[in-house]
Design a protein around this motif. Structure first.
Motif, short mmCIF file in Angstrom:
data_model
loop_
_atom_site.label_atom_id
_atom_site.label_comp_id
_atom_site.label_asym_id
_atom_site.label_seq_id
_atom_site.Cartn_x
_atom_site.Cartn_y
_atom_site.Cartn_z
N SER A 1 0.82 -1.21 0.00
CA SER A 1 0.00 0.00 0.00
C SER A 1 0.86 1.26 0.00
CB SER A 1 -0.93 0.00 1.22
OG SER A 1 -1.84 -1.08 1.18
N LEU A 2 1.92 1.26 0.81
CA LEU A 2 2.79 2.44 0.88
C LEU A 2 3.48 2.70 -0.46
CD1 LEU A 2 4.44 1.98 4.39
CD2 LEU A 2 2.68 3.63 3.75
N ASP A 3 3.76 1.63 -1.19
CA ASP A 3 4.44 1.80 -2.48
C ASP A 3 3.48 2.16 -3.61
OD1 ASP A 3 6.98 1.36 -1.50
OD2 ASP A 3 6.85 -0.81 -1.76
N PHE B 1 -7.73 2.57 0.70
CA PHE B 1 -8.33 2.46 2.03
C PHE B 1 -7.65 1.37 2.85
CE2 PHE B 1 -11.25 -0.06 4.66
CZ PHE B 1 -11.60 0.89 5.61
N LEU B 2 -7.29 0.25 2.22
CA LEU B 2 -6.66 -0.86 2.93
C LEU B 2 -5.38 -0.41 3.61
CD1 LEU B 2 -6.43 -3.86 3.67
CD2 LEU B 2 -5.34 -4.24 1.43
N GLY B 3 -4.57 0.39 2.91
CA GLY B 3 -3.34 0.88 3.52
C GLY B 3 -3.60 1.74 4.74
N ILE C 1 -2.69 0.98 8.79
CA ILE C 1 -1.97 1.92 9.65
C ILE C 1 -2.75 2.14 10.95
CG2 ILE C 1 -1.24 4.33 9.87
CD1 ILE C 1 -0.68 4.26 6.83
N ALA C 2 -4.08 2.27 10.83
CA ALA C 2 -4.92 2.45 12.02
C ALA C 2 -4.88 1.22 12.92
CB ALA C 2 -6.36 2.76 11.59
N GLU D 1 -9.81 4.99 15.86
CA GLU D 1 -10.70 6.02 15.34
C GLU D 1 -9.95 7.31 15.03
OE1 GLU D 1 -13.18 3.10 17.50
OE2 GLU D 1 -11.29 4.12 17.91
N ALA D 2 -9.01 7.69 15.90
CA ALA D 2 -8.25 8.92 15.70
C ALA D 2 -7.42 8.85 14.43
CB ALA D 2 -7.36 9.19 16.91
N VAL D 3 -6.77 7.71 14.19
CA VAL D 3 -5.95 7.56 12.98
C VAL D 3 -6.82 7.63 11.73
CG1 VAL D 3 -4.44 5.99 11.70
CG2 VAL D 3 -4.14 6.26 14.16
#
Length: 326
Positions: free
Chosen positions: A142-144, A234-236, A240-241, A258-260
């Protein structure tokens, strides 16, 4: 010996307080009645499909334990390992520190089935690594592949995040290649760690990918109308969350998750996001936990049907383990 737990508990409280402050700032103008109204407006077919994805995720998770038992050199009926896995993950997801909270349930059940503490430890470690493989691979991918505009909300240099993605993917590749090249155990100090066979290592990756895709789809399917981004982006952000929630050690990553999402999805309507997260938590966390506690109670009653007078001691022991998280 008390310094470590004290620091961990203090850090958890601090992270929760920070997340609570951020949520209060972001959601101060939102009326709870409006959020509930949004929940009622979610299409029933989306809720039903989310339940299907959650069921699929927990079903795949049972494969973690089935492979883990095999890795530990034992054979158990699949239904036994599946039920144990479901109870362990349902409790672990909600209580936090899954390796310990879910691990205590694994020890409780597997030791009654004749497994030693070392074998149970191997299963717990195996399941933890399995989850990490899928998370590292999908997050790295996802980051890439994520658009630079979406990466920008993380507040870190795009090049650094791309490099991190490559490192995560390479770590998974090293694990898979190592499983095919090394036959004996890996010696690290006084620890001897058995390397899973190539077939098991690949199954670990496949299972964890399937689990994470189904888990994220549980939220995505109810949030999709308000998102405006594709699933893979969205998956990435979801991973992270989830990672932030796991690192916080808070029960279910409550507040941090929730904050992330609020930080990484700044263009999504707050009421829509909050209402769908509530539905997601009910489906993926609360409902499985309720079933798991029923199954766990039935297991304990069956195990101690001739010693029910010990129930008070058992309850006290369990409460002492989860009290810090509570």
């Amino acid at each position: 010996s008390r310094i470590g737990p004290t620091i961990g508990a203090a850090l958890g409280v601090a992270i929760f307080a920070l997340a609570a402050w951020f949520l209060h700032r972001e959601l101060a103008n939102i009326q709870f009645s409006q959020v509930i109204e949004r929940v009622h407006n979610i299409a029933l077919w989306r809720i039903a499909l989310a339940v299907v994805f959650a069921f699929a995720s927990y079903s795949i998770l049972t494969g973690y334990d089935a492979l883990g038992v095999r890795y530990a050199g034992r054979r158990l009926p699949y239904l036994r390992t599946a039920l144990t896995s479901f109870m362990a993950y349902a409790v672990g997801h909600n209580v936090g520190i899954a390796a310990l909270s879910g691990g205590s349930i694994r020890y409780r059940v597997y030791s009654a089935l004749g497994l030693s503490a070392v074998e149970v430890t191997k299963i717990i470690a195996f399941c933890t690594v399995t989850f990490g493989l899928g998370t590292a691979f999908l997050l790295g991918l996802s980051l890439d592949l994520m658009p630079a505009t979406e990466l920008g909300v993380l507040g870190l240099p795009t090049l650094l995040l791309r490099a991190l993605g490559v490192v995560l993917i390479l770590a998974v590749a090293v694990y898979l290649i190592g499983s095919s090249l090394r036959r004996g155990p890996l010696q690290i100090g006084s620890w001897r760690i058995g390397i899973p066979a190539t077939g098991i290592a690949w199954l670990q990756l496949v299972l964890s990918l399937g689990d994470l895709i189904c888990a994220s789809s549980t939220l995505y399917i109810v949030l999709a109308p308000a998102l405006g981004i594709d699933y893979w982006t969205f998956l990435g952000l979801y991973l992270i969350a989830i990672a932030a929630g796991v690192l916080s050690s808070l029960p279910g990553g409550i507040g941090v998750f929730e904050a992330v999402l609020l930080i990484t999805l700044p263009n999504v309507d707050r009421e829509a996001l909050l209402s769908t997260v509530i539905v997601y938590r009910l489906i993926y966390y609360v409902a499985p936990l309720t079933l798991a506690l029923i199954f766990l109670a039935a297991h304990e009653i069956r195990l101690h049907r001739s010693k029910l007078f010990q129930a008070g001691d058992i309850a006290s022991d369990w409460l002492s383990k989860i009290a810090p998280q509570l």
